[in-house]
Write an enzyme that holds these catalytic residues in place. Sequence first.
Site, PDB file in Angstrom:
ATOM      1  N   ARG A  46     -18.600  70.050 -11.069  1.00 51.06           N
ATOM      2  CA  ARG A  46     -19.575  68.966 -10.949  1.00 51.06           C
ATOM      3  C   ARG A  46     -20.575  69.209  -9.821  1.00 51.06           C
ATOM      4  O   ARG A  46     -21.762  69.008 -10.004  1.00 51.06           O
ATOM      5  CB  ARG A  46     -18.833  67.651 -10.694  1.00 51.06           C
ATOM      6  N   ILE A 138       7.084  76.533 -12.052  1.00 43.74           N
ATOM      7  CA  ILE A 138       8.300  76.964 -12.773  1.00 43.74           C
ATOM      8  C   ILE A 138       7.889  77.473 -14.157  1.00 43.74           C
ATOM      9  O   ILE A 138       7.277  76.723 -14.924  1.00 43.74           O
ATOM     10  CB  ILE A 138       9.305  75.798 -12.955  1.00 43.74           C
ATOM     11  N   GLY A 189      -2.089  67.071  -1.813  1.00 44.61           N
ATOM     12  CA  GLY A 189      -2.664  67.584  -3.064  1.00 44.61           C
ATOM     13  C   GLY A 189      -1.689  67.593  -4.234  1.00 44.61           C
ATOM     14  O   GLY A 189      -1.900  68.285  -5.221  1.00 44.61           O
ATOM     15  N   LYS A 207       4.523  65.571 -19.496  1.00 43.20           N
ATOM     16  CA  LYS A 207       5.209  66.866 -19.426  1.00 43.20           C
ATOM     17  C   LYS A 207       6.435  66.875 -20.327  1.00 43.20           C
ATOM     18  O   LYS A 207       6.747  67.878 -20.980  1.00 43.20           O
ATOM     19  CB  LYS A 207       5.593  67.160 -17.976  1.00 43.20           C
ATOM     20  N   GLY A 304       0.777  71.247  -6.542  1.00 47.34           N
ATOM     21  CA  GLY A 304       0.089  71.949  -5.456  1.00 47.34           C
ATOM     22  C   GLY A 304      -0.697  73.127  -5.990  1.00 47.34           C
ATOM     23  O   GLY A 304      -0.439  73.629  -7.098  1.00 47.34           O
TER      24      GLY A 304
END
Length: 430
Positions: A46, A138, A189, A207, A304
């Site tokens: 943006r 993971i 974050g 998820k 993160g």
Amino acid sequence: MSKPLRVGVAGLGTVGAEVVRLLARQGDLIASRCGRRIEVVAVSARDRLRDRGLALAGIDWRDDALGLAGDPRIDVVCELIGGADGVAHDLVGAALGAGKEVVTANKALLAHHGTALAEAAESKGVALGFEAAVAGGIPIIKALREGFAANRIERVFGILNGTCNFILTAMRDNRREFRKALAEAQKLGYAESDPTFDIEGVDTAHKLAILASVAFGTPVDFAGVHVEGITQVGLIDIDFARELGFHIKLLGVARVTEHGLEQRVHPCMVPIAHPIAHVDGSFNAVVVEGDFADRNMAVGRGAGAGPTASAVVADLIDIARRQRLPAFNVPVADLKALPRASMDRHRGAYYVRFTVVDRPGVMADMTAAFRDAQVSIEALIQRGRNPGDTVPVVMTTHDTEEAALGRALARIAALKSTREPPRMIRIEQF
Ligand code: HSE
């Protein structure tokens, strides 16, 4: 060396910027592993003027992300904008339509449109990679599609939201107030741009719906996920849990039962003896139970910049190596829908906490409600003496059907001596 894989990155937020950084820093290592380089040739975000600490010289800047989809110099569109609809959806749809490979970290997009997008990718013979969409660093999608490929999966569950796990850990270990812990997670974050998605369980549900599809070969069914977040979990419950031998975790659990596909996200009491009870902070854990592999648990950073970028680039590396697997483990035409198992039919043990007036006969009324609903009490804690005022009463039950527990709770909620709505937390058995 073969010709480079040319990538267009859409979105230069926490994850997008880290993907560009990672590809620059590990360029030689990745090239040696793929037999070709992975090059970012265009980016779109943006705000062009924002200082992200990135060296973007020589990389095309696009104000309009959609332009990446039609650019003949781009092999892969890496969508890191986020959101189930809007630009992210338009871009991924257009890129697949144009026959480009797509890598995304966008769990909301996959949860809502996963099956249709997988179909679009399949029809063009291109990859749709979304390792980063589930459990951050993971590699669980890869594990399910490859490492566990020989297994019938019986249950898949885990701690899938770093923000919630961070908050619950801070509440338990530092007696941190909920809002303060959330603010800290945002600063680090971990949180979504709209943190209600984290704390209300929606991010975990996104998820879980993706995981269930890959694990069970069913179309992604986000609307079929039962979702509860962590906003009702009190310090008092965390303390009682510990006393009873549990920690509280927000889990996503998917399994196939006799009633159909059960997908649920809610706070759970997990026995302190189980390793998942010790997965703390922003770490995620995913447990896969396969009929031959038995139980496996993977632990890693679920949120993160670094861990998520690692997963995004793993997908790019698969593409660079020309490894392509069906997005949801089987071709879309072979995905088989299952009925949704209703939570009323869920069987398990429960923790319940009541806030009632301390006077003779109240316990008798409460236990009568359990007796009449045919729910067996396993343990009961009532401590303190506060005649005429309120005290907490905590019970755990033996295995019961949720509908029966619901009848007992409704009756207790209506008692004159009940002062607050009963709180219920399911106990997960392993
Ligand atoms: N908000 C997510 C979390 C980030 O806290 O786990 C990764 O999806």
